[in-house]
Design a protein around this motif. Structure first.
Motif, PDB file in Angstrom:
ATOM      1  N   THR A 284       0.855  -1.126   0.111  1.00 25.12           N
ATOM      2  CA  THR A 284       0.040   0.049   0.153  1.00 25.12           C
ATOM      3  C   THR A 284       0.900   1.366  -0.111  1.00 25.12           C
ATOM      4  N   GLY A 285       2.208   1.114  -0.013  1.00 31.25           N
ATOM      5  CA  GLY A 285       3.094   2.236  -0.196  1.00 31.25           C
ATOM      6  C   GLY A 285       3.411   2.643  -1.546  1.00 31.25           C
ATOM      7  N   ASN A 286       4.471   3.602  -1.672  1.00 32.35           N
ATOM      8  CA  ASN A 286       4.859   4.063  -2.942  1.00 32.35           C
ATOM      9  C   ASN A 286       5.273   3.256  -3.836  1.00 32.35           C
ATOM     10  N   GLN A 287       6.568   2.468  -3.565  1.00 31.66           N
ATOM     11  CA  GLN A 287       7.144   1.604  -4.656  1.00 31.66           C
ATOM     12  C   GLN A 287       6.305   0.316  -4.712  1.00 31.66           C
TER      13      GLN A 287
ATOM     14  N   GLU B 233       7.418  13.119  -7.335  1.00 30.05           N
ATOM     15  CA  GLU B 233       6.344  13.373  -6.267  1.00 30.05           C
ATOM     16  C   GLU B 233       6.930  14.122  -5.068  1.00 30.05           C
ATOM     17  N   ASN B 234       8.220  14.213  -4.985  1.00 30.95           N
ATOM     18  CA  ASN B 234       8.672  15.015  -3.833  1.00 30.95           C
ATOM     19  C   ASN B 234       8.534  16.309  -4.146  1.00 30.95           C
ATOM     20  N   TYR B 235       8.161  16.921  -5.240  1.00 27.09           N
ATOM     21  CA  TYR B 235       7.999  18.073  -5.525  1.00 27.09           C
ATOM     22  C   TYR B 235       6.716  18.771  -4.816  1.00 27.09           C
TER      23      TYR B 235
ATOM     24  N   MET C 272      15.791  11.644 -11.889  1.00 30.00           N
ATOM     25  CA  MET C 272      14.037  11.801 -11.348  1.00 30.00           C
ATOM     26  C   MET C 272      13.416  10.909 -12.117  1.00 30.00           C
ATOM     27  N   TYR C 273      12.235  10.377 -11.424  1.00 28.19           N
ATOM     28  CA  TYR C 273      11.553   9.588 -11.924  1.00 28.19           C
ATOM     29  C   TYR C 273      10.214   9.642 -10.850  1.00 28.19           C
ATOM     30  N   SER C 274       9.161   8.975 -11.796  1.00 22.59           N
ATOM     31  CA  SER C 274       7.947   8.789 -10.963  1.00 22.59           C
ATOM     32  C   SER C 274       7.809   7.480  -9.910  1.00 22.59           C
ATOM     33  N   VAL C 275       7.683   7.755  -8.675  1.00 21.83           N
ATOM     34  CA  VAL C 275       7.762   6.392  -7.988  1.00 21.83           C
ATOM     35  C   VAL C 275       6.694   5.799  -8.486  1.00 21.83           C
ATOM     36  N   ALA C 276       5.453   6.347  -8.473  1.00 20.28           N
ATOM     37  CA  ALA C 276       4.033   5.911  -8.807  1.00 20.28           C
ATOM     38  C   ALA C 276       4.138   5.174 -10.033  1.00 20.28           C
TER      39      ALA C 276
END
Length: 340
Positions: A14-17, A185-187, A221-225
């Motif tokens: 249920t987390g990001n990765q 997503e950190n942004y 940079m990458y989108s974890v989701a």
């Protein structure tokens, strides 16, 4: 899902990765794997949602090694990930740190390292296991010769990675390591927003205040989701033994600001001055400053000194990731952008 399919077990479901890995394989038609998601709380809304999509949701606690044996039973593939920041925010660990006179970062690093050792020990016992994907990070303390010794959310994972390689060589023959890149997503989070350009409404431009050398240092940079699942699938199609940096594009914060300005149809200006990195927590500030120093000098993945890191294009299998520009175009920046 058919029980005849090989079983992919995903920690942090249920987390990001972990959530990205499950979402990605659910999106494949047909999925090559039956999916089992591991979570502490199978009755949470996210867990219930996964179950409704056909994921077998199983309760396990990475602090309790015995719970992992049943969670991993029958697995063909295990995707392993831990969350340092859960430990960092844990009141009981903060009490332990206070009682022992240690800072919370050190205690959290040691706790995460032990969680990962628990996972590795349990995975090594799974007779059906064919592949193990271990989400890790570089050992900043070791690679920098002690210069950057406070990047605890990297080093706890790295310590366990080294343990797995030495203590379980047979398991490591089946293992691929994923270094998660810098989350786009950190942004939208507190720390990432420190490097986010601000909107000057009067001039209709984005203004980024970041000084050299940070301004032009490259970040993976990458989108974890959106990207983690695709990268995990690529690792499974490639031979084991790879250490992959999870990256969509290597960009500086100035590069990112240019892309965002283009997406939003605005101009962009750069100010050669760093923002305040005050976060109200001296331990967190030291961790963040050491991370930036390490990334500038050694590379986010340590790749300036560790030549074993591979890029997605080096895996020898197709990897399709959405561009950073496309990702930016899908976000709600009206709510996220600060006004200068």
């Amino acid at each position: 899902m058919s029980s005849e399919k090989p079983l992919l077990v995903v920690l942090g479901a249920t987390g990001n990765q972990g959530g990205s890995v499950i979402s990605y394989f659910l999106s494949l038609s047909p999925s090559p794997y039956a999916l089992r998601g591991i979570t502490r709380n199978p009755s949470s809304p996210k867990s219930v949602s996964l179950a409704s999509l056909g994921v077998e949701v199983v309760a396990a606690d990475i602090d309790n090694p015995s719970s992992l044996d049943s969670a991993f039973k029958g697995a063909s593939v295990i995707f392993s990930v831990t969350n340092f920041w859960q430990s960092f925010a844990d009141p009981s660990l903060r009490e332990r740190a206070s009682a022992s006179g240690q800072i919370i970062g050190v205690v959290s690093k040691e706790n995460e390292a032990q969680q990962n050792r628990n996972i590795i020990d349990a995975a090594a016992k799974v007779s059906t296991l064919e592949r193990f994907i271990f989400s890790s990070m570089p050992n900043t303390n070791k690679l920098s010769g002690g210069k950057y010794a406070h990047v605890y959310h990297f080093d706890g994972k790295a310590i366990a990675e080294e343990y797995g390689r030495s203590a379980h060589p047979k398991l490591w023959e089946k293992t691929s390591v994923l270094y998660a890149g810098y989350y786009l997503e950190n942004y939208f989070e507190t720390t990432g927003s420190l490097l986010q350009p601000k909107l000057n409404k009067g001039k209709d431009v984005l203004v980024l205040s970041v000084a050299e050398p940070l301004a032009t240092a490259l970040w993976p940079m990458y989108s974890v989701a959106a990207d983690t699942g695709a990268l995990a699938h690529a690792l499974l199609r490639a031979a084991p033994g790879k250490k992959l940096i999870g990256v969509n594009e290597w960009l500086s914060v100035r590069d990112f600001a240019k892309i965002l300005a283009e997406v939003l149809g605005k101009g962009v200006e750069f100010v050669d001055e760093n923002p305040s990195f005050a976060m109200g927590d001296p331990d967190l500030e030291k961790e963040y400053m050491d991370m930036m120093g390490f990334c500038i000098e050694f590379g986010y993945d340590g790749g300036k000194v560790d030549k074993n890191i591979v890029q997605p294009a080096d895996l020898g299998v197709p990897v399709q990731l959405e561009s950073v520009k496309e990702w930016c175009g899908k976000q709600d920046w009206d709510k996220a952008l600060q006004v200068a």
